[in-house]
Design an enzyme around this catalytic site. Structure first.
Site, short mmCIF file in Angstrom:
data_model
loop_
_atom_site.label_atom_id
_atom_site.label_comp_id
_atom_site.label_asym_id
_atom_site.label_seq_id
_atom_site.Cartn_x
_atom_site.Cartn_y
_atom_site.Cartn_z
N HIS A 1 121.11 18.13 -38.66
CA HIS A 1 120.13 18.91 -39.43
C HIS A 1 118.71 18.47 -39.10
CE1 HIS A 1 122.81 21.36 -41.84
NE2 HIS A 1 123.56 20.30 -42.10
N ASP B 1 115.10 19.67 -42.66
CA ASP B 1 116.32 20.31 -42.16
C ASP B 1 116.01 20.99 -40.82
OD1 ASP B 1 119.00 21.55 -42.14
OD2 ASP B 1 119.01 20.91 -44.23
N GLU C 1 127.26 16.88 -41.64
CA GLU C 1 127.35 17.97 -40.66
C GLU C 1 126.60 17.67 -39.36
OE1 GLU C 1 127.98 21.74 -43.61
OE2 GLU C 1 125.91 21.19 -43.22
C1 ACM Z 1 126.09 19.69 -47.44
O1 ACM Z 1 126.35 20.63 -48.21
N1 ACM Z 1 126.01 19.89 -46.13
C2 ACM Z 1 125.85 18.35 -47.93
#
Ligand code: ACM
Length: 539
Positions: free
Chosen positions: A263, A193, A327
């Site tokens: 991420h 991440d 995201e």
């Molecule tokens: C997530 O909660 N961004 C998959």
């Protein structure tokens, strides 16, 4: 109200016997008057030494007995019998378990089925059987039952985010063990991440030399508070092999997740040429949230990620490889001349379609290695790659779109499966959490098959899993607190038949199950009236 679920069953003889608590609730369970008691002479009779040894080892610490394993035997024995002719009603993972005065019989079509029978057997013994040290003076009597049990879904999982906080190998193993005790068979391991890259990749050592370490961590988001402590850690490939082997013994498949194209700040901090401004040296993220620094779309970046996935595929034998995909802000792609030129060259109409092109590159690579890609809801953007499966966290429309076009889905909605959310409405006495309100009864109420799905579409629902995002879960003990007992509820959502699900029955039996978790030294959240209620408040 719960007293209506007193755990007494009337036997054929007219006597009553206590109905044992087994979590997740088996498909069919009948209490009988036969009770079998283990003693030092009990033997394990089996032709499947793997599961036999697991049973032997799991009964040994608390009883102090080292049961002999034999391929033949009759009385005073636990029989694990792999059926030569497959029983239609048991499927790939089901089992039958019967207790007689002098023996326990477990039979199944597969070793996995025998393993689940063994898990049930452990729960038919006193809770002390789960202790890791000898329990003195306990009568090791197996409750008399006849059980036929098969799971409802084939993907029954739990996700642990080791990106935001590194969790030691020993805890990862304990987590897997706890999944398996609840007959959950999928460990989704979130390994990378913005705030940390946690898996050794031999070809790119800086991913962990640089990307696994950050200078600071947020304690609270708003108003911002920091720990002012560095944080880090990573799993060597040897650690990964050890964890995967440990999981395999417990019939748990490990699904690794390598996040892209968003991420990804920790990777870009390690190799700035992966980002959209290679002249900028980013630090490994210290703030939570959705971050604009994302991978660029250069061929060299695609090659890099495929090389990473190549090493990951060699380490994880399961079918699915998770590539994140959630995201990913498009701000930098919109501003990047290189990305825009590439979109033009490819004839790609917008940045969402560019994300689809990116994921498609990974899909082809993964498929060529004989595996399947899975990603979060947003991989639907711009069209889902041909063989990809969708992990649904954002709304049900995506699930319908995916199953409508013949794609498989795993249900993981925020509303019911995000166990990083608060467990009670009154937050004042709870450890700081990311938000939300997800009490036990709401977790229990999750229904992965949507009412608007046709029978054909519902076959594409592989199953369900819970998520433990770790922004505010700094260690294993805290992870246990957030996971349990909600993971027990999820295990019934994933395993038990829809008809047998009943929150009042589950709740009435939980104190007995929590005694097992206590014996296993699990830091579960105590039951109190507050954990069941407050469902009307979502966020
Ligand atoms: C997530 O909660 N961004 C998959």
């Amino acid at each position: 109200m719960f007293a209506a679920f007193a755990s007494l069953a009337v036997l054929a003889s007219g006597q009553t016997a206590e109905m044992p608590v087994v979590v997740p609730q088996p498909l069919a369970m009948k209490a009988t008057s036969a009770n079998f008691t283990l003693n030092e002479k009990t033997v394990i009779v089996t032709g499947t030494p793997g599961v036999g040894r697991y049973l032997q080892e799991s009964l040994r610490p608390a009883t102090g007995y080292h049961f002999e394993m034999k391929s033949r035997g009759a009385g005073n024995a636990i029989h694990l019998h792999l059926l030569g002719k497959k029983a239609q009603d048991l499927g790939d993972e089901g089992y039958k378990l019967g207790v007689k005065a002098d023996r326990v019989d477990i039979e199944a079509n597969s070793e996995a089925g025998l393993f689940y029978g063994v898990q049930t057997l452990r729960q038919l013994l006193p809770a002390d059987i789960f202790r890791r040290a000898k329990a003195e003076g306990v009568d090791w009597t197996v409750a008399g039952v006849e059980i036929t049990d098969v799971p409802r879904f084939r993907w029954r999982g739990g996700m642990l985010d080791c990106g935001r906080h590194f969790m030691p190998k020993e805890f990862v193993m304990k987590f897997i063990d706890l999944l398996s005790i609840h007959k959950l068979n999928t460990f989704h391991w979130h390994l990378t991440d913005d705030q940390g890259w946690r898996i050794e990749i031999k070809r790119y050592p800086k991913l962990t030399e640089v990307g696994a370490w950050r200078s600071n961590s947020m304690k609270k988001y708003s108003p911002a508070e920091y720990t002012n402590e560095p944080h880090g850690g990573f799993y060597t490939q040897e650690d990964v092999r050890e964890i995967v082997a440990y999981a395999k013994q417990r019939f748990v498949n490990v699904v690794p997740e390598i996040e892209m194209p968003g991420h990804s700040q920790a990777a870009i901090a390690a190799y700035p040429w992966l980002g959209n401004d290679p002249t900028k040296q980013l630090e490994v993220g210290t703030k939570w949230g959705v971050i604009e620094n994302v991978f660029n779309t250069d061929d060299s970046t695609i090659d890099f990620l495929q090389n990473v996935l190549g090493e990951v595929i060699d380490l994880f034998p399961g079918q699915f490889i998770h590539i994140g995909g959630d995201e990913c802000p498009k701000v930098q792609w919109k501003a990047s001349e290189k990305v825009q030129a590439k979109m033009k060259e490819l004839g790609v109409k917008d940045e969402h379609a560019m994300q689809s092109w990116f994921i498609g590159k990974m899909d082809k690579f993964i498929a060529a290695k004989g595996r399947r890609l899975i990603g979060w809801s947003e991989i639907l953007e711009g069209g889902l790659a041909e063989k990809a499966a969708l992990m649904v966290w954002l709304g049900n429309e995506g699930a319908m779109e995916a199953v409508g076009s013949g794609h498989d889905v795993v249900m993981a909605q925020t509303t019911h499966t995000y166990f990083d959310y608060y467990q009670v409405k009154d937050r004042t006495k709870e450890p700081w959490s990311i938000g939300g309100n997800l009490p036990l009864n709401k977790a229990y109420s999750y229904e992965p098959i949507l009412p608007q799905m046709t029978a054909e579409q519902s076959k594409h629902v592989l199953g369900v899993q819970f998520q433990l995002w770790s922004e505010y879960i700094p260690d294993g003990k805290h992870a246990e607190y957030m996971a349990f007992p909600r993971a027990c509820a999820l295990s019934e959502v994933a395993w038990s038949s829809k008809d047998s699900r009943n929150f009042e029955r589950f709740h009435a039996g939980l104190p007995k199950h929590l005694a097992r978790l206590r014996a296993l030294d699990v830091n579960f959240r105590n039951l109190d009236p507050l954990t069941v209620g407050g469902t009307e408040e979502e966020e």
